[in-house]
Scaffold this active site. Structure first.
Site, mmCIF file in Angstrom:
data_model
loop_
_atom_site.group_PDB
_atom_site.id
_atom_site.type_symbol
_atom_site.label_atom_id
_atom_site.label_comp_id
_atom_site.label_asym_id
_atom_site.label_seq_id
_atom_site.Cartn_x
_atom_site.Cartn_y
_atom_site.Cartn_z
ATOM 1 N N TRP A 146 52.320 0.955 165.482
ATOM 2 C CA TRP A 146 51.600 1.757 164.516
ATOM 3 C C TRP A 146 50.667 0.856 163.741
ATOM 4 C CZ3 TRP A 146 51.898 6.710 165.327
ATOM 5 C CH2 TRP A 146 53.075 7.260 165.854
ATOM 6 N N SER A 158 35.142 19.398 178.405
ATOM 7 C CA SER A 158 34.013 20.029 179.100
ATOM 8 C C SER A 158 34.343 20.321 180.560
ATOM 9 C CB SER A 158 32.756 19.165 178.979
ATOM 10 O OG SER A 158 33.016 17.889 179.472
ATOM 11 N N SER A 206 48.561 1.049 169.904
ATOM 12 C CA SER A 206 48.096 1.454 168.569
ATOM 13 C C SER A 206 49.255 1.912 167.689
ATOM 14 C CB SER A 206 47.069 2.580 168.694
ATOM 15 O OG SER A 206 47.661 3.703 169.306
ATOM 16 N N GLU A 234 41.250 14.804 164.867
ATOM 17 C CA GLU A 234 42.024 13.584 165.133
ATOM 18 C C GLU A 234 41.707 13.209 166.565
ATOM 19 O OE1 GLU A 234 46.031 12.984 163.745
ATOM 20 O OE2 GLU A 234 46.055 15.029 162.966
ATOM 21 N N GLY A 288 39.338 10.422 169.441
ATOM 22 C CA GLY A 288 38.992 9.050 169.752
ATOM 23 C C GLY A 288 37.569 8.720 169.300
ATOM 24 N N THR A 309 41.069 0.308 165.912
ATOM 25 C CA THR A 309 42.052 1.388 165.993
ATOM 26 C C THR A 309 43.135 1.159 167.040
ATOM 27 O OG1 THR A 309 40.683 2.511 167.591
ATOM 28 C CG2 THR A 309 40.354 3.119 165.294
ATOM 29 N N CYS A 355 41.343 41.232 144.370
ATOM 30 C CA CYS A 355 40.659 41.868 145.502
ATOM 31 C C CYS A 355 40.503 43.373 145.297
ATOM 32 C CB CYS A 355 41.390 41.565 146.805
ATOM 33 S SG CYS A 355 43.027 42.283 146.910
ATOM 34 N N LEU A 364 50.090 16.602 168.235
ATOM 35 C CA LEU A 364 49.232 17.194 167.193
ATOM 36 C C LEU A 364 49.930 18.332 166.464
ATOM 37 C CD1 LEU A 364 45.695 17.240 168.901
ATOM 38 C CD2 LEU A 364 46.659 15.514 167.389
ATOM 39 N N GLU A 407 48.722 38.471 142.207
ATOM 40 C CA GLU A 407 48.819 39.443 141.113
ATOM 41 C C GLU A 407 50.001 40.391 141.339
ATOM 42 O OE1 GLU A 407 46.354 38.624 143.049
ATOM 43 O OE2 GLU A 407 44.380 39.096 142.250
HETATM 44 C C1 AOF Z 1 43.704 38.399 145.517
HETATM 45 N N1 AOF Z 1 44.877 37.769 145.293
HETATM 46 O O1 AOF Z 1 46.454 36.324 145.876
HETATM 47 C C2 AOF Z 1 44.590 36.511 147.290
HETATM 48 C C3 AOF Z 1 43.328 37.155 147.488
HETATM 49 O O2 AOF Z 1 44.321 40.427 154.256
HETATM 50 P P1 AOF Z 1 44.723 40.408 152.822
HETATM 51 O O3 AOF Z 1 45.057 41.717 152.248
HETATM 52 O O4 AOF Z 1 45.820 39.397 152.562
HETATM 53 O O5 AOF Z 1 43.425 39.942 151.990
HETATM 54 C C4 AOF Z 1 42.884 38.690 152.152
HETATM 55 C C5 AOF Z 1 41.681 38.507 151.256
HETATM 56 O O6 AOF Z 1 42.041 38.734 149.891
HETATM 57 C C6 AOF Z 1 41.109 37.082 151.288
HETATM 58 O O7 AOF Z 1 40.131 36.913 152.266
HETATM 59 C C7 AOF Z 1 40.533 36.940 149.880
HETATM 60 O O8 AOF Z 1 39.245 37.512 149.801
HETATM 61 C C8 AOF Z 1 41.489 37.754 149.028
HETATM 62 N N2 AOF Z 1 42.569 36.864 148.561
HETATM 63 N N3 AOF Z 1 42.931 38.067 146.560
HETATM 64 O O9 AOF Z 1 43.357 39.316 144.780
HETATM 65 C C9 AOF Z 1 45.354 36.840 146.131
HETATM 66 N N4 AOF Z 1 45.053 35.610 148.163
HETATM 67 ZN ZN ZN Z 2 44.609 40.896 146.227
#
Ligand code: AOF
Ligand code: ZN
Length: 392
Positions: free
Chosen positions: A183, A249, A181, A317, A319, A174, A87, A217, A64
């Site tokens: 490829w 472990s 393996s 990923e 075995g 595999t 948010c 990885l 936003e």
């Molecule tokens: C929105 N717009 O584009 C996203 C949202 O740590 P921050 O400030 O980046 O907040 C992360 C949290 O914000 C995330 O866990 C989710 O709840 C929300 N994401 N919200 O309004 C966005 N990416």
């Molecule tokens: Zn936000």
């Protein structure tokens, strides 16, 4: 807050599904914003799109805010289509609901609430209190959830979404008996695995694989099969490689393991204390304990990955032993299987160690959710079906 189903969107709102779909597509242009969800936003004024935004990586502007900044004109009176509830909290960035209020946005259209307890309905409440009309399009919820399955999984269940990657011959093998393996699957499948890795918070394997294959990885930019433009727009995320997780472990992980010399963090889960580990002083390595005796507790590992590392998606990923154990434990949410049309024969290595299935009714079953031909291989995405008689 009003809910509007697609069938209620009469002539006045005919372009709403188009704008909402565009917000979803913008979010989808990002490989991952982990640990955050991928979010897109479209600002519309008098039927004209005036700006677009998306959340490109954790720490970057939310969708936003990017759209408001990009509008390049007064957004007063505009409608914001956002793929998730804006948010309400101060995280790495300020609250989007406040930014939308300050910009004089008249209406906000969303497909679902943000289940993050810091937000969950609070963004909607804030905006409504400030006089913004908030409208929910529930018909888009499924598509909105599909953008961020791992984020929702972590927030709602306290552990990451677990994907298991398997690559096999037509006869389910595999590797040859001598271990060869490289490829089985072709380059297109391997590029697809690279993209899966890049979109995951963590890639997990077992000590057996480390000792026999010494895998990296990691994500290799030039093997992702992405265009320059796609690479550029995902630059921030590609700088943050997925964690490498090793289940070990008995603390047998050697300090000479190739992955330890590569960029990015490695976490080793073991049942023994780390006091006399030769890795104790290595930087970029976390040594953790999960479980006891000769078995690392898989559930504990996953809970730790969610709580300690905010992992949304884990890609296994490994075995046949560890993959078999994960399936036995019923902790796998999705299988991604690459099948190469070649036969390796019955003395080649099997896909999984999974014994004790003595009745058809106890056989684990899966639902195919996606099939795709990748060059000469076939890719299947499958979801396990609950079978109470499997491993009962
Ligand atoms: C929105 N717009 O584009 C996203 C949202 O740590 P921050 O400030 O980046 O907040 C992360 C949290 O914000 C995330 O866990 C989710 O709840 C929300 N994401 N919200 O309004 C966005 N990416
Ligand atoms: Zn936000």
């Amino acid at each position: 807050m009003q809910h509007k189903h697609n069938t209620e969107l009469d002539a006045t709102f005919l372009d709403w599904p188009v704008h909402m779909q565009r917000a979803l597509d913008l979010a989808d242009s990002v490989l991952t914003a982990a640990p955050n969800p991928r979010v897109g936003c479209v600002l519309v004024h008098d039927g004209q799109v005036i700006s677009e935004g998306w959340h490109s990586a954790a720490g970057a502007d939310h969708a936003e805010v990017m759209a408001l900044t990009n509008a390049g004109r007064d957004s007063r009176g505009a409608t914001a289509f956002v793929s998730l509830e804006p948010c309400a909290h101060h995280g790495k960035t300020g609250p989007c609901s406040d930014a939308l209020i300050a910009a004089g946005i008249a209406r906000v259209v969303i497909p679902m609430q943000d289940p993050n307890p810091e937000v969950a309905g609070k963004g909607i409440a804030k905006m409504e209190e400030a006089g913004i009309e908030v409208i929910m399009l529930p018909d888009f919820e499924t598509a909105a959830r599909r953008l961020n399955p791992g984020f929702f999984h972590r927030i709602e269940q306290g552990r990451p979404l677990v994907r298991m990657k398997l690559a096999m011959s037509l006869d389910g093998r595999t590797a040859l008996a001598n271990g060869a393996s490289k490829w089985i699957t072709d380059a297109a499948s391997r590029a697809d695995v690279q993209r899966l890795r890049a979109a995951s918070s963590a890639v997990l394997t077992g000590i057996g694989t480390v000792l026999t294959d010494d895998p990296s990885l990691n994500v290799r930019r030039d093997e992702l099969g992405l265009s320059e433009a796609q690479l550029l727009s995902n630059e921030l995320n590609l700088q943050e490689p997925p964690l490498r997780i090793v289940l070990d472990s008995g603390r047998r992980m050697p300090a000479t393991a190739k992955m330890l010399g590569l960029e990015g963090q490695v976490v080793v889960y073991s049942t023994a204390s780390a006091d006399d580990s030769e890795l104790r002083d290595s930087k970029n390595v976390d040594l953790r304990v999960a479980g006891s005796g000769d078995r690392v507790e898989l559930q504990t590992v996953l809970e730790s990955l969610a709580a300690d590392y905010q992992c949304n998606d884990v890609l296994i990923e490994a075995g046949p032993t560890l993959c078999g154990a994960f399936l036995q434990s019923k902790l796998v949410d999705e299988l991604v299987v690459y099948i190469a049309p070649k036969l390796l024969g019955s003395d080649a290595k099997p896909l999984l160690e999974l014994v004790g299935i003595t009745q058809m009714s106890g056989a684990p079953e899966f639902q195919i959710v996606e099939t795709q031909q990748l060059d000469s291989d076939v890719k299947l995405v499958l979801k396990p079906l609950a079978n109470p008689r499997f491993n009962e």
